[in-house]
Design a protein around this motif. Structure first.
Motif, PDB file in Angstrom:
ATOM      1  N   GLU A 227     -16.414  -5.155  -7.621  1.00  0.00           N
ATOM      2  CA  GLU A 227     -16.462  -4.457  -6.342  1.00  0.00           C
ATOM      3  C   GLU A 227     -15.711  -5.240  -5.263  1.00  0.00           C
ATOM      4  O   GLU A 227     -15.753  -6.469  -5.238  1.00  0.00           O
ATOM      5  CB  GLU A 227     -17.923  -4.267  -5.904  1.00  0.00           C
ATOM      6  CG  GLU A 227     -18.741  -3.369  -6.819  1.00  0.00           C
ATOM      7  CD  GLU A 227     -18.227  -1.941  -6.826  1.00  0.00           C
ATOM      8  OE1 GLU A 227     -17.938  -1.412  -5.739  1.00  0.00           O
ATOM      9  OE2 GLU A 227     -18.100  -1.371  -7.917  1.00  0.00           O
ATOM     10  N   LYS A 228     -15.026  -4.519  -4.386  1.00  0.00           N
ATOM     11  CA  LYS A 228     -14.296  -5.180  -3.299  1.00  0.00           C
ATOM     12  C   LYS A 228     -15.252  -5.781  -2.277  1.00  0.00           C
ATOM     13  O   LYS A 228     -14.963  -6.813  -1.676  1.00  0.00           O
ATOM     14  CB  LYS A 228     -13.357  -4.182  -2.620  1.00  0.00           C
ATOM     15  CG  LYS A 228     -12.214  -3.717  -3.506  1.00  0.00           C
ATOM     16  CD  LYS A 228     -11.291  -2.763  -2.770  1.00  0.00           C
ATOM     17  CE  LYS A 228     -10.136  -2.309  -3.658  1.00  0.00           C
ATOM     18  NZ  LYS A 228      -9.230  -1.358  -2.954  1.00  0.00           N
ATOM     19  N   ALA A 230     -18.927  -6.574  -2.651  1.00  0.00           N
ATOM     20  CA  ALA A 230     -20.196  -6.676  -3.357  1.00  0.00           C
ATOM     21  C   ALA A 230     -21.298  -7.169  -2.426  1.00  0.00           C
ATOM     22  O   ALA A 230     -21.051  -7.995  -1.538  1.00  0.00           O
ATOM     23  CB  ALA A 230     -20.052  -7.628  -4.540  1.00  0.00           C
TER      24      ALA A 230
END
Length: 239
Positions: A227-228, A230
């Motif tokens: 995820e970019k 998180a």
């Protein structure tokens, strides 16, 4: 004139064919399934647009292992594990196999081999429990032989898992814990089958539950890492 000769010499060197050392280095890189030319990147996964299938494989493995391990410790008085068949065929089996096949194009030999192997394990275990396979029926008159056969089956997977443990020793503490506990799980279950030791089988189930939660942890770590933004990072403690 001298300057022109130097420029010409530089151009020839730039366009010259690769040397034997360079060819050897490229061959080594290709041997490792990578499209890079330098020794420093030989073990780096090649760039790929394929998403990381690691979480899929780990969650599938963890969930199926958790279910069967709960049955092995006789949770809620359950003694018949056949509910795990569907889970073993499609989740622990098919989903893991697909995860392994997607790891290979990414240049991840370890992940591809591990997921494919345990996907095959769960499919083969499910086949044993499927009545129409005829495997259990073949041992109806020889129940002791069935226990010995299952013990050998589990010992074989203990050996495979021990090999993955050796390969993981320079990866991270999380993977060492995963394959270490899984090796012990297979060993205890194999011993339990070989001698009809119910308590040893329960111990194997307990170790299996621990193994499942370690796999959940690693899978969640990889999922968050993809995820970019998180919400949290879960360390795997790499070496």
């Amino acid at each position: 004139m001298s300057g022109d000769l130097e420029k010409g010499s530089s151009a020839l060197q730039a366009n010259a064919p690769p040397t034997l050392a360079e060819n050897t280095e490229y061959s080594n890189a290709a041997h490792h399934g990578l499209g890079h030319y330098t020794n420093t990147t030989l073990h780096t996964p090649r760039p790929s647009k394929i998403g990381n299938p690691g979480s899929l494989g780990l969650f599938s493995f963890a969930s199926t292992t958790f279910m069967l391990s709960m049955y092995n410790v006789n949770a809620r008085g359950i003694h018949t594990p056949n509910v795990v068949v569907g889970m073993a065929v499609f989740c622990g089996g098919l989903a893991q196999l697909l995860a392994g096949m997607w790891e290979f194009p990414r240049g991840n030999t370890f992940g591809g081999t591990a997921f494919s192997s345990y996907g095959a394990f769960w499919m083969s275990y499910a086949t044993i429990l499927i009545p129409n396979s005829g495997i259990l029926a073949a041992y109806e008159t020889e129940p002791e032989s069935l226990a010995d056969a299952l013990s050998i089956f589990l010992f074989a997977w203990m050996i495979v898992t021990a090999m993955f443990l050796i390969a993981s020793l320079r990866k991270s503490a999380a993977f060492i814990a995963l394959f270490g506990f899984l090796t012990l799980t297979f060993m205890l279950l194999a011993v339990g089958e070989a001698g009809a030791h119910a308590n040893v089988t329960k111990a194997g189930g307990a170790f299996g539950i621990i193994t499942a939660f370690i796999a959940y942890y690693i899978g969640l770590s990889e999922l968050l890492n993809a995820e970019k933004k998180a919400v949290v990072a879960l360390p795997l403690v790499p070496f």
